[in-house]
Design a protein around this motif. Structure first.
Motif, PDB file in Angstrom:
ATOM      1  N   TYR A  40       0.832  -1.213   0.000  1.00  0.00           N
ATOM      2  CA  TYR A  40       0.000   0.000   0.000  1.00  0.00           C
ATOM      3  C   TYR A  40       0.861   1.254   0.000  1.00  0.00           C
ATOM      4  N   ASP A  41       1.940   1.199   0.792  1.00  0.00           N
ATOM      5  CA  ASP A  41       2.938   2.284   0.812  1.00  0.00           C
ATOM      6  C   ASP A  41       3.336   2.726  -0.582  1.00  0.00           C
ATOM      7  N   ILE A  42       3.614   1.718  -1.427  1.00  0.00           N
ATOM      8  CA  ILE A  42       4.108   2.007  -2.775  1.00  0.00           C
ATOM      9  C   ILE A  42       3.032   2.708  -3.595  1.00  0.00           C
ATOM     10  N   PHE A  43       1.778   2.277  -3.437  1.00  0.00           N
ATOM     11  CA  PHE A  43       0.661   2.958  -4.103  1.00  0.00           C
ATOM     12  C   PHE A  43       0.560   4.405  -3.632  1.00  0.00           C
ATOM     13  N   GLU A  44       0.725   4.576  -2.325  1.00  0.00           N
ATOM     14  CA  GLU A  44       0.578   5.906  -1.729  1.00  0.00           C
ATOM     15  C   GLU A  44       1.660   6.846  -2.225  1.00  0.00           C
ATOM     16  N   VAL A  45       2.913   6.352  -2.177  1.00  0.00           N
ATOM     17  CA  VAL A  45       4.042   7.184  -2.594  1.00  0.00           C
ATOM     18  C   VAL A  45       3.858   7.634  -4.041  1.00  0.00           C
ATOM     19  N   ALA A  46       3.309   6.746  -4.878  1.00  0.00           N
ATOM     20  CA  ALA A  46       3.113   7.084  -6.289  1.00  0.00           C
ATOM     21  C   ALA A  46       1.770   7.786  -6.515  1.00  0.00           C
ATOM     22  N   ARG A  47       1.106   8.135  -5.411  1.00  0.00           N
ATOM     23  CA  ARG A  47      -0.212   8.790  -5.451  1.00  0.00           C
ATOM     24  C   ARG A  47      -1.231   8.008  -6.277  1.00  0.00           C
ATOM     25  N   LEU A  48      -1.189   6.697  -6.136  1.00  0.00           N
ATOM     26  CA  LEU A  48      -2.149   5.861  -6.864  1.00  0.00           C
ATOM     27  C   LEU A  48      -3.262   5.384  -5.944  1.00  0.00           C
ATOM     28  N   ASP A  49      -3.129   5.706  -4.636  1.00  0.00           N
ATOM     29  CA  ASP A  49      -4.155   5.260  -3.684  1.00  0.00           C
ATOM     30  C   ASP A  49      -5.500   5.909  -3.999  1.00  0.00           C
ATOM     31  N   GLY A  50      -5.478   7.098  -4.580  1.00  0.00           N
ATOM     32  CA  GLY A  50      -6.720   7.778  -4.938  1.00  0.00           C
ATOM     33  C   GLY A  50      -7.193   7.417  -6.343  1.00  0.00           C
ATOM     34  N   VAL A  51      -6.325   6.823  -7.119  1.00  0.00           N
ATOM     35  CA  VAL A  51      -6.652   6.517  -8.512  1.00  0.00           C
ATOM     36  C   VAL A  51      -7.443   5.208  -8.603  1.00  0.00           C
ATOM     37  N   PHE A  52      -7.051   4.239  -7.776  1.00  0.00           N
ATOM     38  CA  PHE A  52      -7.748   2.954  -7.757  1.00  0.00           C
ATOM     39  C   PHE A  52      -8.784   2.914  -6.636  1.00  0.00           C
ATOM     40  N   ILE A  53      -9.815   2.077  -6.812  1.00  0.00           N
ATOM     41  CA  ILE A  53     -10.690   1.757  -5.689  1.00  0.00           C
ATOM     42  C   ILE A  53     -10.010   0.641  -4.922  1.00  0.00           C
ATOM     43  N   VAL A  54      -9.652   0.927  -3.658  1.00  0.00           N
ATOM     44  CA  VAL A  54      -8.884  -0.043  -2.870  1.00  0.00           C
ATOM     45  C   VAL A  54      -9.702  -0.445  -1.645  1.00  0.00           C
ATOM     46  N   LYS A  55      -9.983  -1.737  -1.486  1.00  0.00           N
ATOM     47  CA  LYS A  55     -10.739  -2.238  -0.336  1.00  0.00           C
ATOM     48  C   LYS A  55      -9.848  -3.147   0.514  1.00  0.00           C
ATOM     49  N   ASN A  56     -10.251  -3.300   1.768  1.00  0.00           N
ATOM     50  CA  ASN A  56      -9.448  -4.139   2.670  1.00  0.00           C
ATOM     51  C   ASN A  56      -9.489  -5.615   2.299  1.00  0.00           C
ATOM     52  N   THR A  57     -10.657  -6.221   2.458  1.00  0.00           N
ATOM     53  CA  THR A  57     -10.756  -7.667   2.275  1.00  0.00           C
ATOM     54  C   THR A  57     -11.413  -7.997   0.940  1.00  0.00           C
ATOM     55  N   GLN A  58     -11.321  -9.261   0.566  1.00  0.00           N
ATOM     56  CA  GLN A  58     -11.967  -9.701  -0.667  1.00  0.00           C
ATOM     57  C   GLN A  58     -13.480  -9.494  -0.559  1.00  0.00           C
ATOM     58  N   LYS A  59     -14.023  -9.698   0.649  1.00  0.00           N
ATOM     59  CA  LYS A  59     -15.452  -9.504   0.855  1.00  0.00           C
ATOM     60  C   LYS A  59     -15.840  -8.047   0.584  1.00  0.00           C
ATOM     61  N   ASP A  60     -15.071  -7.112   1.163  1.00  0.00           N
ATOM     62  CA  ASP A  60     -15.324  -5.684   0.910  1.00  0.00           C
ATOM     63  C   ASP A  60     -15.259  -5.385  -0.582  1.00  0.00           C
TER      64      ASP A  60
END
Ligand SMILES: Nc1ncnc2c1ncn2[C@@H]1O[C@H](COP(=O)(O)OP(=O)(O)O)[C@@H](O)[C@H]1O
Ligand SMILES: Nc1ncnc2c1ncn2[C@@H]1O[C@H](COP(=O)(O)OP(=O)(O)O)[C@@H](O)[C@H]1O
Lengths: 111, 150, 150, 111
Positions: free
Chosen positions: D85-105
């Protein structure tokens, strides 16, 4: 490699964590010698968290066992995973050491 | 076994310090896995190389930690070849042998593991300085263990 | 940070095949850990080197997989130095830059990670053939980031 | 890297296992392209067993997302451990993708 040492009554339990190779075995050797010289007669070595062992590690254990035998103490191993146990078996050391499954079994064997 | 590569080589050069053993092990483990050995065989090859490097440090370099060790990993068609080169004291080949397993004592198991695990073990003493240790493990066991030494 | 060694060097030589990236990563991770970087910093340095090798394979060697890449890991007193040497196409230094993070598109993040993670990044184009990329990460951050490039 | 693919009604779940680098990302790229070309509109990528990702992996994901957006589908990620997740954040991709915690979510977000 890290050593976590606990005492259960008169039994010294040494939990080894990591890799026991030429780099790390000297500190295990030192710890075993110091426990035995200190008069401890019951030592349990827990391998649960050991990921790797080579012949330097085995040599250290044999040295510990022989020292312990000389001082009429008891030396037990437990928690060896299958790839670690393999190495003992190949070197025919499975019959040389007392090897138990769990830490509890190891403690029972020393009581 | 899924093998993927033609003849190819990886070279690693370290100083004779035991702190690098873990790093060497990870290179050997990865190499054996890349070339298609099973987890178990890969762990075994890793142990053999660890033992060989340990011996170089202890016996060829008498535990001085700033000497050079070169490791070549050669991916051959039929086998994985590890070549370990040191520039230390040459051994008398007759002294390079494992102890009798029944004579339990600290030490004397390194050469036993190396010979047990590898299909071919050759201590080449011909270089002017030091030793070239050549270890081979075949992907498919030969029928007649004609290349099994020791 | 428990540092343990004087100036010392590990050398690794591979061919430009992506299948070796994992092996390179394990060498770099171990090296960073040996020298006392935290798990997180060690993972970061590993990512930076992975990105640099990836770029050598893609851009210097245009994805041909049988070319040579040399990696030197230098343990210095104040920093860990990684020197990556290739013998491929030289880049125009002006083209070696990361994309604007806001302009989301596939690609263009490798150089960003390298510069973000390492304290010093120098593409040395002076060799007759190929490029020497020198990456440094200090053990203790300097006050004035005077050696921060890019 | 291995891909384990399951279908939950109209949702394609791709569980990625291992390391997503220059060596392995082409097969992920191929799988994503084939699912999207095949008309799938809901794809969930489960990162639970991903140990490592680099910019080739990120590029592959961005390509998948953009393809999916073009075909008016939905693309969701789940199960990223903190170092991924860190790597997504550093590259500012955390806002670009829809990211959920678990497979159920993740499945819920696609229902
Ligand atoms: N690289 C080497 N250089 C010189 N002698 C060696 C080397 N490797 C092994 N030997 C010899 O072989 C013997 C057996 O080695 P080994 O089985 O590893 O046991 P140990 O190192 O514990 O003695 C050593 O005692 C040593 O005399
Ligand atoms: N080793 C290299 N040799 C030549 N050009 C390079 C090299 N590394 C990076 N570049 C240039 O820098 C640009 C940005 O690199 P990078 O951020 O890794 O993104 P990408 O490789 O996805 O394009 C590349 O497109 C390329 O033009």
């Amino acid at each position: 490699m890290q050593l976590h040492i606990n005492k259960h009554d008169d039994i010294v339990v040494i939990e080894i964590e990591g890799e026991v190779d030429l780099y790390h075995s000297p500190s295990l050797r030192k710890e075993l010698a110091s426990q035995i010289n200190h008069g401890e007669k019951k030592v349990l070595l827990d391998f649960e968290k050991v990921k790797y062992i080579d012949s330097s590690g085995l040599a250290t254990l044999i040295e510990g066992l022989q020292k312990m035998n000389k001082s009429k103490g008891k030396f037990v191993l437990c928690g060896l995973n299958s790839s670690i146990y393999d190495i003992f078996e190949v070197a025919r050391l499975d019959g040389v050491f007392i090897v138990k499954n769990t830490q509890k079994d190891g403690l029972d064997a020393l009581k | 076994m899924a093998r993927c590569c033609n003849s190819d080589t990886i070279q690693l050069c370290i100083s004779s310090n035991p702190k690098y053993l873990k790093l060497v092990r990870s290179v050997i483990l990865q190499s054996a896995l890349i070339v298609g050995f099973s987890e178990k065989d890969s762990r075994d090859v890793t142990l053999a190389v660890d033992e060989a490097i340990t011996n170089i440090i202890k016996h060829s370099y008498m535990s001085s930690y700033d000497k050079k060790i070169k490791i070549n990993v050669n991916f051959r068609d039929e086998y994985l070849e590890l070549v370990l080169r040191d520039y230390g004291k040459k051994a008398d080949p007759k002294t390079i042998k494992s102890r009798d397993l029944k004579d339990v004592k600290p030490g004397g198991l390194g050469v036993f593991f190396i010979k047990k695990i590898m299909d071919n073990v050759c201590y080449d003493m011909s270089p002017k300085h030091g030793t070239k240790l050549i270890l081979k493990k075949y992907f498919y066991k030969k029928n007649c263990m004609d290349n099994k030494e020791g």
